[in-house]
Design an enzyme around this catalytic site. Structure first.
Site, PDB file in Angstrom:
ATOM      1  N   HIS A  61      -1.717   4.057  -9.601  1.00  0.00           N
ATOM      2  CA  HIS A  61      -1.785   4.783  -8.333  1.00  0.00           C
ATOM      3  C   HIS A  61      -0.366   5.185  -7.924  1.00  0.00           C
ATOM      4  CE1 HIS A  61      -1.189   0.570  -6.742  1.00  0.00           C
ATOM      5  NE2 HIS A  61      -0.290   1.216  -6.038  1.00  0.00           N
TER       6      HIS A  61
HETATM    7  P1  TYD Z   1      -4.024  -2.419  -5.563  1.00  0.00           P
HETATM    8  O1  TYD Z   1      -2.850  -2.033  -4.723  1.00  0.00           O
HETATM    9  O2  TYD Z   1      -4.908  -1.322  -6.074  1.00  0.00           O
HETATM   10  O3  TYD Z   1      -3.512  -3.320  -6.778  1.00  0.00           O
HETATM   11  P2  TYD Z   1      -2.964  -2.929  -8.230  1.00  0.00           P
HETATM   12  O4  TYD Z   1      -2.346  -1.576  -8.156  1.00  0.00           O
HETATM   13  O5  TYD Z   1      -1.984  -4.001  -8.553  1.00  0.00           O
HETATM   14  O6  TYD Z   1      -4.098  -2.988  -9.166  1.00  0.00           O
HETATM   15  O7  TYD Z   1      -4.899  -3.481  -4.764  1.00  0.00           O
HETATM   16  C1  TYD Z   1      -5.989  -4.146  -5.353  1.00  0.00           C
HETATM   17  C2  TYD Z   1      -6.989  -4.473  -4.268  1.00  0.00           C
HETATM   18  O8  TYD Z   1      -6.399  -5.305  -3.292  1.00  0.00           O
HETATM   19  C3  TYD Z   1      -7.518  -3.241  -3.537  1.00  0.00           C
HETATM   20  O9  TYD Z   1      -8.918  -3.416  -3.314  1.00  0.00           O
HETATM   21  C4  TYD Z   1      -6.817  -3.256  -2.215  1.00  0.00           C
HETATM   22  C5  TYD Z   1      -6.499  -4.710  -1.996  1.00  0.00           C
HETATM   23  N1  TYD Z   1      -5.241  -4.886  -1.268  1.00  0.00           N
HETATM   24  C6  TYD Z   1      -5.256  -5.260   0.066  1.00  0.00           C
HETATM   25  O10 TYD Z   1      -6.326  -5.455   0.684  1.00  0.00           O
HETATM   26  N2  TYD Z   1      -4.069  -5.402   0.730  1.00  0.00           N
HETATM   27  C7  TYD Z   1      -2.865  -5.183   0.117  1.00  0.00           C
HETATM   28  O11 TYD Z   1      -1.789  -5.328   0.757  1.00  0.00           O
HETATM   29  C8  TYD Z   1      -2.859  -4.806  -1.268  1.00  0.00           C
HETATM   30  C9  TYD Z   1      -1.586  -4.577  -1.993  1.00  0.00           C
HETATM   31  C10 TYD Z   1      -4.076  -4.672  -1.922  1.00  0.00           C
END
Ligand code: TYD
Length: 133
Positions: free
Chosen positions: A53
């Site tokens: 992302h």
């Molecule tokens: P994401 O940022 O997509 O993680 P990565 O890029 O490492 O795979 O986040 C994964 C999940 O966690 C997504 O459902 C959103 C949730 N999340 C939160 O609720 N709060 C946060 O501060 C973060 C970073 C993620």
């Protein structure tokens, strides 16, 4: 505004080998923004690719507290940057609009220091959409 590039941020290790070290991240001095959120990622299997992302507003500094973490970044021009995080006294500053792919070694722990509270609307989760920006 000129395109900001990802870059290393080196934190001072305060201490010595006899007692260990402290590294510090304070808003606007060690990291170039006001810190609003800190989160950490752990127990990620080595065959998983995280990230995939970009953020519209959120700035981040990523640090491998434990283990080795490979961070691949792509900007809006298609330029790519690879950072191997393998020491807790250094991190990578990730500007806005950088698509990231993150791979963990066994047992690695990623600390993320962020300029914004969590907001799903700040994410670009489709690579095709990112390439159109
Ligand atoms: P994401 O940022 O997509 O993680 P990565 O890029 O490492 O795979 O986040 C994964 C999940 O966690 C997504 O459902 C959103 C949730 N999340 C939160 O609720 N709060 C946060 O501060 C973060 C970073 C993620």
């Amino acid at each position: 505004m000129p395109l900001e590039k990802p870059r290393w941020i080196h934190f001072t290790g305060i201490g010595d080998p006899d007692v260990g070290y402290i590294s510090v991240a304070q808003s606007f001095s060690h990291v170039p923004f006001e810190i609003k959120r800190v989160y950490w990622v752990y127990d990620t299997p080595v065959d998983v690719e995280r990230g995939n992302h970009a953020h519209k507003s959120c700035l981040q500094v990523l640090i491998a507290l434990i283990g080795k973490i490979e961070v691949e970044l792509e900007n809006e021009l298609g330029e790519t940057f690879t950072f191997i995080l393998d020491t807790p006294d250094s991190g990578v500053f990730v500007p806005t609009y950088h698509w990231r792919k993150i791979h963990f070694s066994e047992g690695a722990v990623l600390l993320s220091i962020a300029s914004e509270s969590y907001l799903e609307e700040d994410y670009i989760r489709e690579y095709a959409e990112f390439k159109k920006t």
